[in-house]
Write an enzyme that holds these catalytic residues in place. Structure first.
Site, PDB file in Angstrom:
ATOM      1  N   SER A   1       0.880  -1.166   0.000  1.00  9.10           N
ATOM      2  CA  SER A   1       0.000   0.000   0.000  1.00  9.10           C
ATOM      3  C   SER A   1       0.920   1.220   0.000  1.00  9.10           C
ATOM      4  O   SER A   1       2.107   1.100   0.342  1.00  9.10           O
ATOM      5  CB  SER A   1      -0.850  -0.023   1.280  1.00  9.10           C
ATOM      6  OG  SER A   1      -1.392   1.244   1.539  1.00  9.10           O
TER       7      SER A   1
ATOM      8  N   TYR B   1      -2.157  -1.212  10.174  1.00 10.23           N
ATOM      9  CA  TYR B   1      -2.240  -1.476   8.731  1.00 10.23           C
ATOM     10  C   TYR B   1      -0.951  -1.015   8.049  1.00 10.23           C
ATOM     11  O   TYR B   1      -0.321  -1.759   7.295  1.00 10.23           O
ATOM     12  CB  TYR B   1      -3.461  -0.760   8.144  1.00 10.23           C
ATOM     13  CG  TYR B   1      -3.657  -0.960   6.661  1.00 10.23           C
ATOM     14  CD1 TYR B   1      -4.328  -2.078   6.180  1.00 10.23           C
ATOM     15  CD2 TYR B   1      -3.168  -0.046   5.738  1.00 10.23           C
ATOM     16  CE1 TYR B   1      -4.509  -2.275   4.807  1.00 10.23           C
ATOM     17  CE2 TYR B   1      -3.343  -0.223   4.377  1.00 10.23           C
ATOM     18  CZ  TYR B   1      -4.013  -1.339   3.921  1.00 10.23           C
ATOM     19  OH  TYR B   1      -4.184  -1.522   2.558  1.00 10.23           O
TER      20      TYR B   1
END
Ligand code: NAP
Length: 256
Positions: A163, A176
């Site tokens: 990401s 995350y």
């Protein structure tokens, strides 16, 4: 020797031949929904036998039905909850896959959970542990257990999903973001260990903003119609998972 910019360009502009994945067995995690579902369908439509791993059996069955209805190679289902699965469970899966397929030609580590968007000082301990379990520990357990099967392939590709917050930390993205840095680390370690030793290569992909449930959860005010769909970003995945990227390893690629 081609450089990173060339690899990135090739990934974005890849036009995958229809039979590029013929006789290849590829495991996709989080295959029941979102990007995992889209890439599993794309792989199957290019000839792959896809092992659909995910936690919701009905979603996996719906993808199975769609692949069968398209006339593509029969997929396999692997219902697994990555939050609770233990190393022994992955070893058992490897035994099953060995019996059924004899080898693995690729893994797409795609399943992830978002957790909380909250400052570290308030971040829930249990959420932290769950996110790290699904996003970072599970890809390690799975990769480790599947190594003997990957080693049996002439061209095995392991793709980890990153990401933008796995490449630069961002406030409130907590576990995350940290888990995606771990993902990049895993990818680099595997690439460095296997280069010149086996045919296993390892790369990461950042899908970029994509129209899925996770994106809607992270950005509730956004108009989803402005976003790329999983099918739109498939070329970079097909490039990294398949024969077109043979020899490419240790690269962090963007799908958009
Ligand atoms: P998504 O729509 O939420 O799909 C995630 C998939 O992972 C679902 O199939 C889900 O299964 C599965 N999953 C979650 N927890 C699991 C568990 N404990 N065990 C087994 N499977 C589990 O997310 P997505 O947007 O497609 O994301 C796919 C990947 O891209 C993730 O790694 C994410 O971090 C990354 N990513 C996405 C974006 C984006 O804009 N969408 C941007 C950057 C990175 P269920 O459906 O059964 O819950």
């Amino acid at each position: 020797m081609i450089d990173h910019a060339q690899i990135q360009q090739q990934a974005l502009s890849y036009a995958c031949p229809e039979d590029a994945f013929k006789d290849r067995v590829i495991l996709v995690t989080g295959a029941g929904d979102g990007i995992g579902r889209g890439i599993a369908l794309a792989l199957a439509s290019h000839g792959a036998t896809v092992i659909l791993l995910g936690r919701t059996q009905e979603k996996l069955e719906a993808v199975y039905d769609q692949i069968k209805a398209g006339g593509y190679p029969e997929p396999a289902l692997a219902p697994v909850n990555l939050e609770v699965a233990r190393p022994q469970d992955y070893e058992e899966l490897a035994t099953l896959f060995e019996r059924e397929f004899g080898r693995l030609d690729g893994i797409l580590h795609n399943a992830s959970m978002l957790g909380e968007l909250t400052p570290l000082e308030q971040y829930g301990y249990e959420t932290w542990e769950s996110v790290m379990q699904v996003n970072a520990n599970a890809p390690f357990y799975l990769t480790r257990a599947m190594m003997p099967l990957l080693q049996k392939s002439e061209d095995a590709s392991v793709v980890f999903t990153s990401s933008s917050v796995g490449r630069k930390g961002r406030a409130f993205w907590g576990a995350y973001s940290a888990s995606k840095f771990a993902t990049e680390g895993l990818m680099q370690i595997l690439a460095d260990e296997q280069e010149n030793v086996s045919s296993i290569r390892s790369n990461s992909i950042n899908p970029g903003a994509t129209r899925t449930n996770m994106r809607a959860l992270a950005y509730p005010a956004e108009d989803a119609n402005t976003l790329k769909t999983p099918a739109d970003i498939a070329p970079a995945y097909l490039f990294l998972l398949g024969p077109a990227s043979k020899g490419v390893t240790g690269q962090a690629v963007n799908a958009q």
